[in-house]
Design a protein around this motif. Structure first.
Motif, mmCIF file in Angstrom:
data_model
loop_
_atom_site.group_PDB
_atom_site.id
_atom_site.type_symbol
_atom_site.label_atom_id
_atom_site.label_comp_id
_atom_site.label_asym_id
_atom_site.label_seq_id
_atom_site.Cartn_x
_atom_site.Cartn_y
_atom_site.Cartn_z
ATOM 1 N N PHE A 87 0.840 -1.189 0.000
ATOM 2 C CA PHE A 87 0.000 0.000 0.000
ATOM 3 C C PHE A 87 0.878 1.241 0.000
ATOM 4 O O PHE A 87 1.678 1.447 0.920
ATOM 5 N N SER A 88 0.703 2.095 -1.006
ATOM 6 C CA SER A 88 1.488 3.330 -1.086
ATOM 7 C C SER A 88 1.193 4.252 0.090
ATOM 8 O O SER A 88 2.075 4.967 0.554
ATOM 9 N N TRP A 89 -0.019 4.225 0.612
ATOM 10 C CA TRP A 89 -0.381 5.089 1.732
ATOM 11 C C TRP A 89 0.119 4.557 3.065
ATOM 12 O O TRP A 89 0.079 5.236 4.073
ATOM 13 N N TYR A 90 0.622 3.328 3.075
ATOM 14 C CA TYR A 90 1.139 2.722 4.306
ATOM 15 C C TYR A 90 2.660 2.655 4.251
ATOM 16 O O TYR A 90 3.341 3.435 4.880
ATOM 17 N N ASP A 91 3.190 1.722 3.495
ATOM 18 C CA ASP A 91 4.633 1.581 3.320
ATOM 19 C C ASP A 91 4.839 0.617 2.157
ATOM 20 O O ASP A 91 4.567 -0.579 2.299
ATOM 21 N N GLU A 92 5.296 1.145 1.045
ATOM 22 C CA GLU A 92 5.455 0.321 -0.152
ATOM 23 C C GLU A 92 6.514 -0.759 0.003
ATOM 24 O O GLU A 92 6.569 -1.691 -0.795
ATOM 25 N N GLN A 93 7.357 -0.649 1.023
ATOM 26 C CA GLN A 93 8.403 -1.651 1.252
ATOM 27 C C GLN A 93 7.889 -2.859 2.027
ATOM 28 O O GLN A 93 8.563 -3.876 2.110
ATOM 29 N N ILE A 94 6.701 -2.745 2.596
ATOM 30 C CA ILE A 94 6.136 -3.829 3.397
ATOM 31 C C ILE A 94 5.070 -4.559 2.583
ATOM 32 O O ILE A 94 4.116 -3.955 2.103
ATOM 33 N N THR A 95 5.229 -5.854 2.452
ATOM 34 C CA THR A 95 4.255 -6.685 1.758
ATOM 35 C C THR A 95 3.389 -7.379 2.799
ATOM 36 O O THR A 95 3.892 -7.957 3.757
ATOM 37 N N LEU A 96 2.080 -7.286 2.585
ATOM 38 C CA LEU A 96 1.110 -7.912 3.479
ATOM 39 C C LEU A 96 0.396 -9.036 2.749
ATOM 40 O O LEU A 96 0.252 -9.006 1.531
ATOM 41 N N PHE A 97 -0.056 -10.013 3.516
ATOM 42 C CA PHE A 97 -0.710 -11.197 2.956
ATOM 43 C C PHE A 97 -2.119 -11.321 3.527
ATOM 44 O O PHE A 97 -2.325 -11.172 4.730
ATOM 45 N N ASN A 98 -3.109 -11.603 2.654
ATOM 46 C CA ASN A 98 -4.498 -11.837 3.085
ATOM 47 C C ASN A 98 -4.587 -13.202 3.743
ATOM 48 O O ASN A 98 -4.488 -14.208 3.057
ATOM 49 N N VAL A 99 -4.815 -13.247 5.038
ATOM 50 C CA VAL A 99 -5.055 -14.545 5.668
ATOM 51 C C VAL A 99 -6.537 -14.871 5.634
ATOM 52 O O VAL A 99 -6.929 -16.034 5.663
ATOM 53 N N ALA A 100 -7.384 -13.813 5.567
ATOM 54 C CA ALA A 100 -8.832 -14.027 5.504
ATOM 55 C C ALA A 100 -9.485 -12.854 4.786
ATOM 56 O O ALA A 100 -9.067 -11.711 4.942
ATOM 57 N N VAL A 101 -10.511 -13.172 4.006
ATOM 58 C CA VAL A 101 -11.264 -12.156 3.276
ATOM 59 C C VAL A 101 -12.747 -12.407 3.517
ATOM 60 O O VAL A 101 -13.237 -13.521 3.315
ATOM 61 N N ILE A 102 -13.443 -11.358 3.963
ATOM 62 C CA ILE A 102 -14.901 -11.414 4.098
ATOM 63 C C ILE A 102 -15.457 -10.684 2.895
ATOM 64 O O ILE A 102 -15.161 -9.510 2.680
ATOM 65 N N ASP A 103 -16.253 -11.373 2.101
ATOM 66 C CA ASP A 103 -16.682 -10.848 0.807
ATOM 67 C C ASP A 103 -17.586 -9.626 0.856
ATOM 68 O O ASP A 103 -17.466 -8.761 0.008
ATOM 69 N N GLU A 104 -18.485 -9.549 1.768
ATOM 70 C CA GLU A 104 -19.474 -8.470 1.735
ATOM 71 C C GLU A 104 -19.593 -7.813 3.105
ATOM 72 O O GLU A 104 -20.074 -8.424 4.055
ATOM 73 N N VAL A 105 -19.187 -6.550 3.184
ATOM 74 C CA VAL A 105 -19.254 -5.803 4.434
ATOM 75 C C VAL A 105 -20.651 -5.227 4.652
ATOM 76 O O VAL A 105 -21.212 -5.323 5.747
ATOM 77 N N TYR A 106 -21.227 -4.656 3.606
ATOM 78 C CA TYR A 106 -22.515 -3.971 3.724
ATOM 79 C C TYR A 106 -23.589 -4.899 4.278
ATOM 80 O O TYR A 106 -23.749 -6.025 3.818
ATOM 81 N N ASN A 107 -24.302 -4.440 5.273
ATOM 82 C CA ASN A 107 -25.338 -5.176 6.004
ATOM 83 C C ASN A 107 -24.785 -6.249 6.932
ATOM 84 O O ASN A 107 -25.544 -6.990 7.541
ATOM 85 N N ASN A 108 -23.472 -6.366 7.019
ATOM 86 C CA ASN A 108 -22.838 -7.347 7.896
ATOM 87 C C ASN A 108 -21.903 -6.689 8.902
ATOM 88 O O ASN A 108 -21.035 -7.339 9.464
ATOM 89 N N GLU A 109 -22.068 -5.406 9.112
ATOM 90 C CA GLU A 109 -21.162 -4.635 9.960
ATOM 91 C C GLU A 109 -21.091 -5.181 11.387
ATOM 92 O O GLU A 109 -20.021 -5.253 11.986
ATOM 93 N N GLN A 110 -22.224 -5.593 11.931
ATOM 94 C CA GLN A 110 -22.265 -6.070 13.320
ATOM 95 C C GLN A 110 -21.490 -7.376 13.487
ATOM 96 O O GLN A 110 -20.680 -7.511 14.404
ATOM 97 N N ILE A 111 -21.734 -8.341 12.626
ATOM 98 C CA ILE A 111 -21.033 -9.619 12.758
ATOM 99 C C ILE A 111 -19.543 -9.445 12.436
ATOM 100 O O ILE A 111 -18.700 -10.084 13.053
ATOM 101 N N ILE A 112 -19.203 -8.561 11.513
ATOM 102 C CA ILE A 112 -17.791 -8.320 11.204
ATOM 103 C C ILE A 112 -17.083 -7.702 12.400
ATOM 104 O O ILE A 112 -15.949 -8.070 12.717
ATOM 105 N N LEU A 113 -17.742 -6.796 13.107
ATOM 106 C CA LEU A 113 -17.138 -6.222 14.309
ATOM 107 C C LEU A 113 -16.907 -7.309 15.359
ATOM 108 O O LEU A 113 -15.829 -7.387 15.950
ATOM 109 N N GLY A 114 -17.901 -8.161 15.581
ATOM 110 C CA GLY A 114 -17.750 -9.243 16.549
ATOM 111 C C GLY A 114 -16.639 -10.212 16.173
ATOM 112 O O GLY A 114 -15.802 -10.579 17.011
ATOM 113 N N LEU A 115 -16.605 -10.620 14.925
ATOM 114 C CA LEU A 115 -15.548 -11.524 14.464
ATOM 115 C C LEU A 115 -14.178 -10.855 14.526
ATOM 116 O O LEU A 115 -13.198 -11.460 14.967
#
Length: 161
Positions: A87-115
């Motif tokens: 991410f250019s806004w974070y640090d382009e020298q640091i590579t991050l890896f997706n360990v988990a992806v939740i497909d849809e945030v909209y209408n799932n805000e409460q469960i995403i916060l809990g998880l």
């Protein structure tokens, strides 16, 4: 497709898929969420280990019914093609890896916060990224969880909360 939520770790930290699945299973039991059986993707083995599961606030009464506030979570183990980010806004020298992806945030805000709260307690070095120019850390999620619930929490910069 709508906005997704990503749990990111430093590349080469090698978060184990089996441990992550077991932790999410235990979180689901503790929070009284319904978790579907884990689905492994044998086609992706040439790209890396991948599994999917669904977590919901309530269990479906039949297979055709979509439960309210359910999220599909894709889990990955390094190395896995296409799951690395800089991410250019974070640090382009640091590579991050997706360990988990939740497909849809909209209408799932409460469960995403809990998880998110529980996942980040188990993995405090992870960052939660929801497709904006910022991350949420364990401290941010704890602060959000302590306050009155705001359904728009995940669309706001944690600095402003």
């Amino acid at each position: 497709m709508g906005t997704s939520a990503y749990f990111l770790d430093q590349a080469n930290n090698h978060t184990k898929l089996t441990k992550l699945i077991e932790d999410i299973k235990n979180i689901s039991i503790e929070k009284e969420y319904y978790m579907s059986p884990v689905s492994y993707d044998p086609q992706s083995e040439h790209e890396g280990k991948h599994a999917s599961l669904e977590v919901a606030l309530v269990k479906r009464s039949d297979e055709e019914e979509t439960p309210p506030n359910d999220v599909l979570i894709d889990l990955y183990e390094e190395p896995h093609k296409y799951q690395y980010h800089c991410f250019s806004w974070y640090d382009e020298q640091i590579t991050l890896f997706n360990v988990a992806v939740i497909d849809e945030v909209y209408n799932n805000e409460q469960i995403i916060l809990g998880l998110s709260s529980e996942i980040l307690k188990h993995y405090p070095d992870l960052k939660l990224w929801i497709e904006e120019d910022w991350f949420y850390t364990l401290g941010d999620i704890e602060k959000i969880s302590r306050g009155p619930y705001d359904n728009e929490w995940c669309y706001k910069n944690p600095i402003d909360l």
